[in-house]
Design a protein around this motif. Structure first.
Motif, mmCIF file in Angstrom:
data_model
loop_
_atom_site.group_PDB
_atom_site.id
_atom_site.type_symbol
_atom_site.label_atom_id
_atom_site.label_comp_id
_atom_site.label_asym_id
_atom_site.label_seq_id
_atom_site.Cartn_x
_atom_site.Cartn_y
_atom_site.Cartn_z
ATOM 1 N N GLU A 79 -27.000 31.762 -26.190
ATOM 2 C CA GLU A 79 -28.209 32.321 -25.528
ATOM 3 C C GLU A 79 -29.489 31.797 -26.184
ATOM 4 O OE1 GLU A 79 -26.161 35.475 -27.093
ATOM 5 O OE2 GLU A 79 -24.930 34.020 -26.029
ATOM 6 N N GLN A 80 -29.386 31.432 -27.455
ATOM 7 C CA GLN A 80 -30.603 30.965 -28.139
ATOM 8 C C GLN A 80 -31.100 29.625 -27.616
ATOM 9 O OE1 GLN A 80 -28.640 31.931 -31.881
ATOM 10 N NE2 GLN A 80 -30.627 32.636 -32.612
ATOM 11 N N LEU A 81 -30.237 28.961 -26.864
ATOM 12 C CA LEU A 81 -30.662 27.679 -26.283
ATOM 13 C C LEU A 81 -31.782 27.868 -25.259
ATOM 14 C CD1 LEU A 81 -27.275 25.798 -25.828
ATOM 15 C CD2 LEU A 81 -29.086 25.322 -27.477
ATOM 16 N N SER A 82 -31.942 29.111 -24.749
ATOM 17 C CA SER A 82 -33.015 29.347 -23.781
ATOM 18 C C SER A 82 -34.391 29.306 -24.463
ATOM 19 C CB SER A 82 -32.814 30.688 -23.079
ATOM 20 O OG SER A 82 -32.844 31.714 -24.037
ATOM 21 N N GLN A 83 -34.398 29.352 -25.789
ATOM 22 C CA GLN A 83 -35.693 29.284 -26.503
ATOM 23 C C GLN A 83 -36.126 27.838 -26.766
ATOM 24 O OE1 GLN A 83 -35.121 31.592 -30.068
ATOM 25 N NE2 GLN A 83 -34.110 33.203 -28.905
ATOM 26 N N TYR A 84 -35.272 26.903 -26.434
ATOM 27 C CA TYR A 84 -35.596 25.489 -26.681
ATOM 28 C C TYR A 84 -35.617 24.735 -25.363
ATOM 29 C CZ TYR A 84 -34.522 26.674 -31.485
ATOM 30 O OH TYR A 84 -34.533 27.261 -32.722
ATOM 31 N N THR A 85 -36.379 23.654 -25.345
ATOM 32 C CA THR A 85 -36.401 22.823 -24.132
ATOM 33 C C THR A 85 -35.656 21.517 -24.388
ATOM 34 O OG1 THR A 85 -38.444 21.697 -24.726
ATOM 35 C CG2 THR A 85 -38.657 23.739 -23.442
ATOM 36 N N VAL A 86 -35.393 20.831 -23.280
ATOM 37 C CA VAL A 86 -34.711 19.528 -23.349
ATOM 38 C C VAL A 86 -35.488 18.593 -24.284
ATOM 39 C CG1 VAL A 86 -34.175 17.478 -21.964
ATOM 40 C CG2 VAL A 86 -33.565 19.770 -21.117
ATOM 41 N N ALA A 87 -36.818 18.696 -24.274
ATOM 42 C CA ALA A 87 -37.636 17.821 -25.141
ATOM 43 C C ALA A 87 -37.253 17.971 -26.614
ATOM 44 C CB ALA A 87 -39.119 18.138 -24.945
ATOM 45 N N ASP A 88 -36.747 19.158 -27.002
ATOM 46 C CA ASP A 88 -36.381 19.391 -28.406
ATOM 47 C C ASP A 88 -35.132 18.631 -28.838
ATOM 48 O OD1 ASP A 88 -38.479 21.227 -28.871
ATOM 49 O OD2 ASP A 88 -37.314 22.825 -27.899
ATOM 50 N N ALA A 89 -34.341 18.172 -27.883
ATOM 51 C CA ALA A 89 -33.085 17.497 -28.249
ATOM 52 C C ALA A 89 -32.913 16.160 -27.521
ATOM 53 C CB ALA A 89 -31.899 18.413 -27.917
ATOM 54 N N MET A 90 -33.999 15.737 -26.834
ATOM 55 C CA MET A 90 -33.890 14.536 -25.992
ATOM 56 C C MET A 90 -33.691 13.275 -26.838
ATOM 57 S SD MET A 90 -36.500 13.703 -22.925
ATOM 58 C CE MET A 90 -37.918 13.180 -23.898
ATOM 59 N N LEU A 91 -32.855 12.376 -26.334
ATOM 60 C CA LEU A 91 -32.594 11.105 -27.014
ATOM 61 C C LEU A 91 -33.430 10.013 -26.345
ATOM 62 C CD1 LEU A 91 -28.739 11.562 -26.811
ATOM 63 C CD2 LEU A 91 -30.136 11.923 -28.862
ATOM 64 N N PRO A 92 -33.863 9.020 -27.115
ATOM 65 C CA PRO A 92 -34.649 7.939 -26.500
ATOM 66 C C PRO A 92 -33.788 7.062 -25.592
ATOM 67 C CG PRO A 92 -34.190 7.446 -28.799
ATOM 68 C CD PRO A 92 -33.647 8.822 -28.550
ATOM 69 N N VAL A 93 -34.434 6.426 -24.621
ATOM 70 C CA VAL A 93 -33.725 5.460 -23.763
ATOM 71 C C VAL A 93 -33.698 4.134 -24.522
ATOM 72 C CG1 VAL A 93 -33.722 4.253 -21.561
ATOM 73 C CG2 VAL A 93 -34.580 6.595 -21.702
ATOM 74 N N GLU A 94 -32.503 3.691 -24.865
ATOM 75 C CA GLU A 94 -32.401 2.457 -25.667
ATOM 76 C C GLU A 94 -32.394 1.226 -24.765
ATOM 77 O OE1 GLU A 94 -31.052 2.351 -29.171
ATOM 78 O OE2 GLU A 94 -31.070 4.491 -29.525
ATOM 79 N N HIS A 95 -31.681 1.330 -23.657
ATOM 80 C CA HIS A 95 -31.522 0.162 -22.800
ATOM 81 C C HIS A 95 -31.665 0.543 -21.333
ATOM 82 C CE1 HIS A 95 -28.884 -1.026 -26.341
ATOM 83 N NE2 HIS A 95 -29.895 -1.854 -26.365
#
Ligand code: AMP
Length: 163
Positions: A79-95
């Motif tokens: 449930e604590q994942l609702s306190q975070y956004t995708v931006a907090d765990a997003m990975l860069p686009v490498e290719h």
């Protein structure tokens, strides 16, 4: 360089091996990680693209990145994942590629990546090229090369020499 004969067979109708954007599951950077986890679980993929409101590719979100985030949250409850956004765990686009005909680039990237995003010249997301679609082509090639070409071995024994 990819052999011209191989390239010609693999590249037949390149658009047909692109999974178009409208059927690619995605999230936005402002979605919660709980939402992203639900989407990933529902579609059954371990990694999907993150798009902005104008369909520009911003990054990737993966199950592994969400799990990693969760493990750093005290208590580690989903449930604590609702306190975070995708931006907090997003990975860069490498290719990525801007043309599905760039087969050599796609094959090189695909050694390490299960899919390659296709962007247009405005960096707008067009879809993805997946290992599955490329392997289907390689499978066809492996079974049908001698229907299209006469293949002659260069070594005396008719076998490839070890490099
Ligand atoms: P495949 O080669 O079909 O296993 O796909 C490789 C990867 O591409 C999957 O693990 C997903 O990360 C991604 N993928 C394939 N199809 C889709 C889709 N329709 N929506 C989102 N991601 C996808």
């Amino acid at each position: 360089m990819i052999d011209a004969a191989v390239e010609q067979l693999l590249l037949d109708d390149p658009k047909s091996y692109v999974i178009p954007a409208d059927v690619v599951a995605n999230v936005t950077a402002t979605n919660t990680l709980e939402h992203a986890l639900l989407v990933l679980s529902k579609v059954g993929y371990s990694r999907i693209p993150v798009l902005d409101a104008d369909d520009h590719l911003q990054g990737m979100i993966s199950l592994a990145a969400i799990t990693d985030k969760l493990l750093h949250v005290p208590g580690a409850a989903v449930e604590q994942l609702s306190q975070y956004t995708v931006a907090d765990a997003m990975l860069p686009v490498e290719h990525w590629v801007d043309d599905p005909k760039k087969l050599e680039t796609i094959l090189n990237y695909m050694v390490d990546e299960p899919f390659i995003p296709l962007l247009n010249d405005q960096n707008v997301f067009q879809g993805i090229i997946t290992r599955r679609e490329i392997l289907k082509r390689v499978n066809y090639l492996a079974h049908n090369l001698d229907n299209h070409y006469t293949v002659t071995a260069l070594t005396d024994e008719g076998q490839l020499s070890e490099s």
